[in-house]
Design an enzyme around this catalytic site. Structure first.
Site, mmCIF file in Angstrom:
data_model
loop_
_atom_site.group_PDB
_atom_site.id
_atom_site.type_symbol
_atom_site.label_atom_id
_atom_site.label_comp_id
_atom_site.label_asym_id
_atom_site.label_seq_id
_atom_site.Cartn_x
_atom_site.Cartn_y
_atom_site.Cartn_z
ATOM 1 C CG ASP A 12 58.162 -61.036 15.095
ATOM 2 O OD1 ASP A 12 57.329 -61.425 15.935
ATOM 3 O OD2 ASP A 12 58.929 -61.802 14.493
ATOM 4 C CG ASP A 39 55.431 -63.985 18.263
ATOM 5 O OD1 ASP A 39 55.797 -62.873 17.844
ATOM 6 O OD2 ASP A 39 55.455 -65.018 17.562
#
Length: 468
Positions: free
Chosen positions: A110, A303
């Site tokens: 992430d 992201d």
């Protein structure tokens, strides 16, 4: 980390759409960025006749259409190639060995958060967890931490232990790790990972930026460059199927075999998320003609933990209108139980606080997070193809004379700055309250003192004046 849905999609062309409309000339979806200094492999084109020498050619376009052809460079970091599995809907994850003796876990990658955490207790949606009592090298730090995402949250105990990445490094590294004992909408049905690796900057780390992040520890202990890169190979593939797609996380550099053509970089505007600057957005070759600050309200980030391309509400509404007007589709195939037909869904969603370039866009590119030079790079990915046709390209430079010199709203304050301001205001309020309490107590203390007959105060002066 943004929402990791179970059945989501790409803003890329689906396989049948490519076959049905091969003659489509303009790139159906283009996301221009501000360009940074190019790599040595990129040669700026020489201005032709009639091209003003002073023209600013500093635009970079990410276009979801046929890619440039080029040979890949020499191979490096080969041990890290194909070390990821997953898809855009459930995330891409990396195998890690944690503790002594090592316990194998699958860790979600992430780039939108900064904490390294693993399941520390059984959960109905995961198949294994990290048992700290079985590790002789685990050390607790004596405090816990809570991290909240766009979707879901967790609370865990903070400690440190040895971690090994089998497909990448031969040695172990001592890193901070949170063991999750409580969570809400974090572990979801169908996921195949049991932890999360936050690769953003320490500014986002909880409970504070003083907690060294995993990648900062790796850079120091492994003596690698402050760079990592990602390739996710799920472009145009179902996100809810029984299998998984491949990918690569290269920690410490760039692997030439994972991209083709040139790498183009855009500057990182602020080091917390990987915040970049969006210049404009085009649908079917036509600009939305919005103020560029609308695209960056209140930030634009890259992201990998978010599934969709998320757009600020005003931009999202303009995109929907433009798509309807141009009769273009931005879809990804889905699969469901009992379905004997192909099903597709829209690949863009509205956002209340950011423009997020999520996994469905990143799957079309090889993405380089060059923290050392404060920039994010994009190159065409060889695995981003449907029926042999590339679904993405990177092109540039183009003129940005018609775009504001700074598209990031000046009034936008990042979350860390807001926390600092909040703490400062709380300190000031506390000091003022303390002064008020002292002032309230002082008169009562003075009244208990014996009065000196020689001392003349205001009251006695008035009384004596009357009797004179």
């Amino acid at each position: 980390m943004g929402a990791l849905a179970r059945a989501l999609l790409l803003p890329l062309l689906a396989q049948w759409l490519l076959r049905a409309a091969p003659e489509l000339a303009p790139a159906p979806f283009t996301l221009p960025l501000r360009v940074a200094a190019a790599t040595n492999r990129v040669v700026a084109p020489t201005p032709g006749p009639g091209t003003p020498a002073e023209r600013r050619a500093d635009g970079l376009a990410l276009a979801l259409e046929p890619a440039l052809e080029s040979a890949a460079g020499a191979a490096n970091f080969l041990a890290m190639v194909d070390n990821l599995q997953g898809d855009s809907g459930r995330g891409y994850y990396l195998e890690m060995l944690i503790g002594t003796p090592p316990q194998k876990l699958q860790i979600l990658v992430d780039t939108g958060s900064s904490n390294f955490a693993v399941a520390g207790a059984p959960h109905s949606y995961i198949d294994t967890y990290f048992d700290t009592e079985r590790s002789s090298t685990y050390r607790s730090k004596g405090f816990d931490v809570t991290v909240k995402y766009t979707q879901g949250s967790w609370t865990g105990f903070v400690g440190e232990d040895l971690v090994t990445i089998p497909k990448g490094f031969n040695s172990s590294f001592l890193v901070n790790i949170a063991t999750i004992f409580e969570s809400e909408n974090f572990f979801l049905p169908g996921i195949k990972w049991n932890g999360i690796l936050g690769l953003a900057y320490a500014t986002l780390a909880k409970p504070s930026s003083s907690l060294e992040t995993f990648f900062d520890s790796l850079v120091t202990q492994a003596n690698i460059p402050n760079v990592f890169s990602m390739q996710m190979c799920g472009a145009g593939l179902p996100v809810a199927g029984s299998g998984t797609n491949g990918g690569s996380l290269v920690l410490g550099g760039i692997e030439p075999s994972l991209y083709k053509g040139d790498i183009w970089y855009t500057p990182i505007k602020e080091e917390w998320y990987y915040q970049i600057e969006i210049l404009k957005l085009e649908i079917g070759g036509q600009s939305l003609n919005l103020d560029c600050r609308e695209y960056n309200a209140d930030k634009a980030i890259v992201d990998s933990g978010t599934t969709l391309l998320r757009l600020p509400q005003k931009v999202f509404d303009a995109v929907v209108e433009a798509v309807a007007r141009a009769s273009l589709l931005y879809i990804q195939p889905m699969m469901g139980a009992g379905l004997n037909y192909e099903c597709y869904r829209f690949g863009i969603s509205p956002s209340t606080n950011a423009l997020v370039i999520g996994a469905t866009v990143m799957e079309g590119f090889y993405v380089i997070f060059d923290r050392a030079r404060k920039r994010v790079g994009f190159a065409a990915s060889p695995c981003a193809e449907i029926a042999g046709a590339a679904v993405s390209e990177v092109s540039g430079p183009f003129s940005t004379e018609d775009i504001a010199s700074n598209c990031v709203p000046a009034q936008s304050l990042s979350e860390p700055i807001l926390w600092i301001v909040s703490y400062a205001l709380m300190s000031v309020c506390g000091a003022i309250l303390l002064v008020l309490i002292v002032l309230l107590l002082l008169p009562f203390r003075c009244q208990r003192r014996p009065r000196d007959p020689e001392v003349v105060n205001d009251e006695s002066s008035l009384v004596r004046h009357r009797w004179k």
